[in-house]
Motif scaffolding. Structure first.
Motif, PDB file in Angstrom:
ATOM      1  N   GLU A 102      17.205 -25.646  -3.602  1.00 22.54           N
ATOM      2  CA  GLU A 102      17.115 -24.524  -2.617  1.00 22.54           C
ATOM      3  C   GLU A 102      17.818 -23.402  -2.878  1.00 22.54           C
ATOM      4  N   ALA A 103      18.998 -23.679  -3.666  1.00 19.96           N
ATOM      5  CA  ALA A 103      19.728 -22.022  -4.133  1.00 19.96           C
ATOM      6  C   ALA A 103      18.663 -21.158  -4.994  1.00 19.96           C
ATOM      7  N   LEU A 104      17.911 -21.915  -5.988  1.00 23.54           N
ATOM      8  CA  LEU A 104      17.160 -21.326  -6.769  1.00 23.54           C
ATOM      9  C   LEU A 104      16.100 -20.524  -6.253  1.00 23.54           C
ATOM     10  N   LEU A 105      15.422 -21.466  -5.130  1.00 23.35           N
ATOM     11  CA  LEU A 105      14.478 -20.855  -4.328  1.00 23.35           C
ATOM     12  C   LEU A 105      14.539 -19.297  -3.651  1.00 23.35           C
ATOM     13  N   LEU A 106      15.939 -19.697  -3.117  1.00 21.84           N
ATOM     14  CA  LEU A 106      16.433 -18.702  -2.128  1.00 21.84           C
ATOM     15  C   LEU A 106      16.685 -17.496  -3.175  1.00 21.84           C
ATOM     16  N   GLY A 107      17.247 -17.620  -4.358  1.00 21.74           N
ATOM     17  CA  GLY A 107      17.604 -16.492  -5.289  1.00 21.74           C
ATOM     18  C   GLY A 107      16.372 -15.666  -5.501  1.00 21.74           C
ATOM     19  N   VAL A 108      15.265 -16.573  -6.061  1.00 26.48           N
ATOM     20  CA  VAL A 108      14.069 -15.746  -6.363  1.00 26.48           C
ATOM     21  C   VAL A 108      13.439 -15.084  -5.151  1.00 26.48           C
ATOM     22  N   TYR A 109      13.770 -15.679  -4.048  1.00 23.40           N
ATOM     23  CA  TYR A 109      12.917 -15.072  -2.894  1.00 23.40           C
ATOM     24  C   TYR A 109      13.836 -13.839  -2.594  1.00 23.40           C
ATOM     25  N   ASN A 110      15.243 -13.747  -2.662  1.00 26.41           N
ATOM     26  CA  ASN A 110      15.929 -12.548  -2.417  1.00 26.41           C
ATOM     27  C   ASN A 110      15.827 -11.454  -3.379  1.00 26.41           C
ATOM     28  N   LEU A 111      15.708 -11.836  -4.633  1.00 29.33           N
ATOM     29  CA  LEU A 111      15.297 -10.797  -5.644  1.00 29.33           C
ATOM     30  C   LEU A 111      13.936 -10.222  -5.526  1.00 29.33           C
ATOM     31  N   GLU A 112      12.989 -10.941  -4.980  1.00 35.26           N
ATOM     32  CA  GLU A 112      11.481 -10.494  -4.994  1.00 35.26           C
ATOM     33  C   GLU A 112      11.212  -9.649  -3.733  1.00 35.26           C
ATOM     34  N   ILE A 113      12.123  -9.554  -2.754  1.00 34.47           N
ATOM     35  CA  ILE A 113      11.894  -8.898  -1.574  1.00 34.47           C
ATOM     36  C   ILE A 113      12.367  -7.441  -1.535  1.00 34.47           C
ATOM     37  N   VAL A 114      13.155  -7.145  -2.696  1.00 36.24           N
ATOM     38  CA  VAL A 114      13.697  -5.909  -2.858  1.00 36.24           C
ATOM     39  C   VAL A 114      13.312  -5.201  -3.997  1.00 36.24           C
ATOM     40  N   ASP A 115      13.282  -3.936  -4.305  1.00 35.02           N
ATOM     41  CA  ASP A 115      13.052  -3.510  -5.445  1.00 35.02           C
ATOM     42  C   ASP A 115      14.266  -3.124  -6.422  1.00 35.02           C
ATOM     43  N   LYS A 116      14.317  -2.298  -7.456  1.00 33.49           N
ATOM     44  CA  LYS A 116      15.308  -2.367  -8.253  1.00 33.49           C
ATOM     45  C   LYS A 116      16.470  -1.347  -7.438  1.00 33.49           C
ATOM     46  N   GLN A 117      15.923  -0.565  -6.871  1.00 35.77           N
ATOM     47  CA  GLN A 117      17.155   0.146  -6.005  1.00 35.77           C
ATOM     48  C   GLN A 117      17.797  -0.494  -4.793  1.00 35.77           C
ATOM     49  N   GLY A 118      17.236  -1.724  -4.558  1.00 30.30           N
ATOM     50  CA  GLY A 118      17.893  -2.539  -3.477  1.00 30.30           C
ATOM     51  C   GLY A 118      17.375  -2.412  -2.172  1.00 30.30           C
ATOM     52  N   HIS A 119      15.957  -1.750  -2.232  1.00 27.11           N
ATOM     53  CA  HIS A 119      15.572  -1.250  -0.909  1.00 27.11           C
ATOM     54  C   HIS A 119      14.156  -2.348  -0.791  1.00 27.11           C
ATOM     55  N   SER A 120      13.966  -2.664   0.644  1.00 22.69           N
ATOM     56  CA  SER A 120      13.064  -3.670   0.943  1.00 22.69           C
ATOM     57  C   SER A 120      11.425  -3.369   0.603  1.00 22.69           C
ATOM     58  N   LYS A 121      10.922  -4.164   0.055  1.00 29.28           N
ATOM     59  CA  LYS A 121       9.559  -3.951  -0.408  1.00 29.28           C
ATOM     60  C   LYS A 121       8.620  -4.268   0.824  1.00 29.28           C
ATOM     61  N   VAL A 122       7.540  -3.374   0.510  1.00 36.63           N
ATOM     62  CA  VAL A 122       6.382  -3.394   1.749  1.00 36.63           C
ATOM     63  C   VAL A 122       5.015  -3.697   0.791  1.00 36.63           C
ATOM     64  N   LEU A 123       4.403  -4.864   0.731  1.00 39.03           N
ATOM     65  CA  LEU A 123       3.375  -4.939   0.000  1.00 39.03           C
ATOM     66  C   LEU A 123       2.087  -4.433   0.585  1.00 39.03           C
ATOM     67  N   SER A 124       1.320  -3.822   0.232  1.00 43.82           N
ATOM     68  CA  SER A 124       0.144  -3.586   0.795  1.00 43.82           C
ATOM     69  C   SER A 124      -1.061  -3.773   0.036  1.00 43.82           C
ATOM     70  N   PHE A 125      -2.118  -4.158   0.728  1.00 39.84           N
ATOM     71  CA  PHE A 125      -3.475  -4.400   0.125  1.00 39.84           C
ATOM     72  C   PHE A 125      -4.717  -3.862   1.102  1.00 39.84           C
ATOM     73  N   THR A 126      -5.461  -3.335   0.129  1.00 36.99           N
ATOM     74  CA  THR A 126      -6.733  -2.754   0.942  1.00 36.99           C
ATOM     75  C   THR A 126      -7.920  -3.379   0.731  1.00 36.99           C
ATOM     76  N   ILE A 127      -8.641  -3.818   1.862  1.00 35.79           N
ATOM     77  CA  ILE A 127      -9.833  -4.640   1.982  1.00 35.79           C
ATOM     78  C   ILE A 127     -10.650  -3.902   1.582  1.00 35.79           C
ATOM     79  N   PRO A 128     -11.701  -4.426   0.392  1.00 35.75           N
ATOM     80  CA  PRO A 128     -12.651  -3.748  -0.361  1.00 35.75           C
ATOM     81  C   PRO A 128     -13.796  -3.465   0.690  1.00 35.75           C
ATOM     82  N   SER A 129     -14.403  -2.575   0.642  1.00 28.81           N
ATOM     83  CA  SER A 129     -15.584  -1.924   1.518  1.00 28.81           C
ATOM     84  C   SER A 129     -16.647  -2.518   0.889  1.00 28.81           C
ATOM     85  N   LEU A 130     -17.778  -2.909   1.778  1.00 23.33           N
ATOM     86  CA  LEU A 130     -18.942  -3.461   1.158  1.00 23.33           C
ATOM     87  C   LEU A 130     -19.735  -2.214   0.724  1.00 23.33           C
ATOM     88  N   SER A 131     -19.708  -1.051   1.202  1.00 22.06           N
ATOM     89  CA  SER A 131     -20.161   0.192   0.875  1.00 22.06           C
ATOM     90  C   SER A 131     -20.277   0.568  -0.754  1.00 22.06           C
TER      91      SER A 131
END
Length: 419
Positions: A102-131
């Motif tokens: 549990e500690a390992l999973l929490l550690g990986v999670y807390n490292l992934e949700i922030v960037d190198k400066q310690g700010h929270s990450k916001v992941l974005s994904f643009t849905i492809p257009s059929l056109s």
């Protein structure tokens, strides 16, 4: 666990502690080739009561936060097995034996949700257009839908999906458990192309176990060990399907097929629409037979792509076809409806003398103005058929009009009509 395997793990633990920072890159590059070490670490993780489990989890966490990309991926390959061990222990109510996992999973999670400066990450994904074309489709093959999507894309109405910011977690509870695990699987899927085959095998196996444990299908699969039902969320199952879909085309067809069937089985029991939609879409897109290929290297999905060169239809309207159509209309024998286009007036069919005033003979009474009109029209057509003489056609038509005027004047003069 054998003594030799235990010795391999202990040597690995001690080697990293004495490793200088300058040799970290070379060490990370050579680490992925140690297959005996990887198999020994899997056995350590699968034994919750092992004395080596805690130092192994600590070492894997040190790899992940070292900043070295190769060491980060080395830890990620064990993520499916770590998630299964944590869920299995949680379902058996023996939470104390899974503290290091549990500690390992929490550690990986807390490292992934922030960037190198310690700010929270916001992941974005643009849905492809059929056109817009892709390796999966061509807009021209969709029909009227492509026009609608094209109109929407021009107005900047592209849909963007956001993930985050995610809050920091100090412990895993029943409320936030699958929020954390779903995000961890998302990170694992982002590095799927770097995962070895043993990691893909582990992913397919734990997906099947999670979905059927505690249900009648567990006896069909002959899974032993835990018999309690493991709760899952809809988003977690969708992330599992993402990894399974990749495993289909990367040497793990049989295991991926079994995992896909088990996920559909569980999604039907839970009445989850999102996993059912994704799983059935994957199942419908699979080829009829298994992909017979070696397990080394990645596989590609074969799709048909139309050529990018422009094609002109046989029925396309061009300037030459318009001109040809106009010439065909001039060649039509019916002059009753199109005489106005040629500037000719329709004259009743009566017998008249010739223009010079000479009386026609008895054998020439059958010659009428209708025949003369036909000759005039034919003359106009012959002059208009050749595109190089189109500029000369206008004086010719004017000359025919003047002749027609003279004929009309002859009709109106007395003594010209024969009764």
């Amino acid at each position: 666990m054998f003594t030799s395997e235990k010795g391999v793990v202990e040597e690995w633990l001690s080697e990293f502690k004495t490793l200088p920072e300058t040799s970290l890159s070379n060490y990370a590059t050579n680490l992925k080739d140690k297959s005996s070490l990887v198999s020994s670490l899997y056995k350590v993780i699968q034994e919750p009561q092992s004395e080596l489990l805690e130092p192994v989890c600590h070492q894997l966490f040190e790899f992940y936060r070292s900043g070295e990309e190769q060491l980060l991926r080395f830890t990620l390959q064990f993520l499916p097995e770590l998630i299964w061990c944590y869920l299995a222990v949680s379902a058996s109510r023996n939470v104390h034996s899974s503290g290091c996992i549990e500690a390992l999973l929490l550690g990986v999670y807390n490292l992934e949700i922030v960037d190198k400066q310690g700010h929270s990450k916001v992941l974005s994904f643009t849905i492809p257009s059929l056109s817009k074309p892709s390796v999966y489709h061509e807009p021209s093959s969709i029909g009227s839908m492509a026009l609608t999507e094209s109109a929407l894309s021009q107005h900047g109405l592209s849909k963007v999906v956001y993930s985050g910011p995610h809050p920091q977690r100090e412990m895993l509870t029943a409320q936030n458990r699958f929020e954390v695990l779903t995000f961890l699987l998302l990170c694992y899927n982002a590095a799927l192309t770097y995962m070895p085959s043993v990691s893909l095998q582990s992913l397919c196996q734990i997906c099947s176990r999670i979905c059927v444990c505690g249900y009648p299908r567990q006896h069909v699969r002959k899974y032993k060990g835990i018999s309690n039902r493991i709760p899952v969320s809809s988003g977690f199952m969708v992330q599992m399907l993402t990894g399974i879909y990749f495993a289909f085309y990367n040497g793990e067809w049989d295991l991926a097929q079994k995992a896909l069937d088990d996920i559909i089985y569980r999604a039907q029991l839970e009445l989850y629409p999102e996993p059912l939609l994704v799983a059935n879409a994957i199942k419908a897109s699979l080829p009829h037979g298994a992909m017979k290929s070696s397990k080394e290297g990645t596989r590609c999905i074969q799709v048909e792509i139309t050529p990018t060169s422009s094609r002109i239809s046989r029925n396309a309207v061009t300037s030459m076809s318009i001109r040809g159509h106009r010439w065909k209309r001039h060649e039509q024998p019916d002059n009753s409806n199109d005489t106005s286009e040629l500037g000719i007036l329709v004259i009743p069919e009566i017998s008249v003398t010739n223009v010079a005033g000479e009386r026609t003979g008895n054998g020439e009474k059958g010659r009428t103005l209708g025949e003369i009109d036909a000759q005039h029209i034919q003359g106009v057509q012959e002059t208009a058929t050749d595109p190089r003489t189109e500029s000369k056609g206008l004086p010719e038509i004017r000359r025919q009009k003047s002749v027609r005027k003279m004929m009309e004047d002859g009709i109106n003069s007395p003594g010209r009509v024969q009764f």
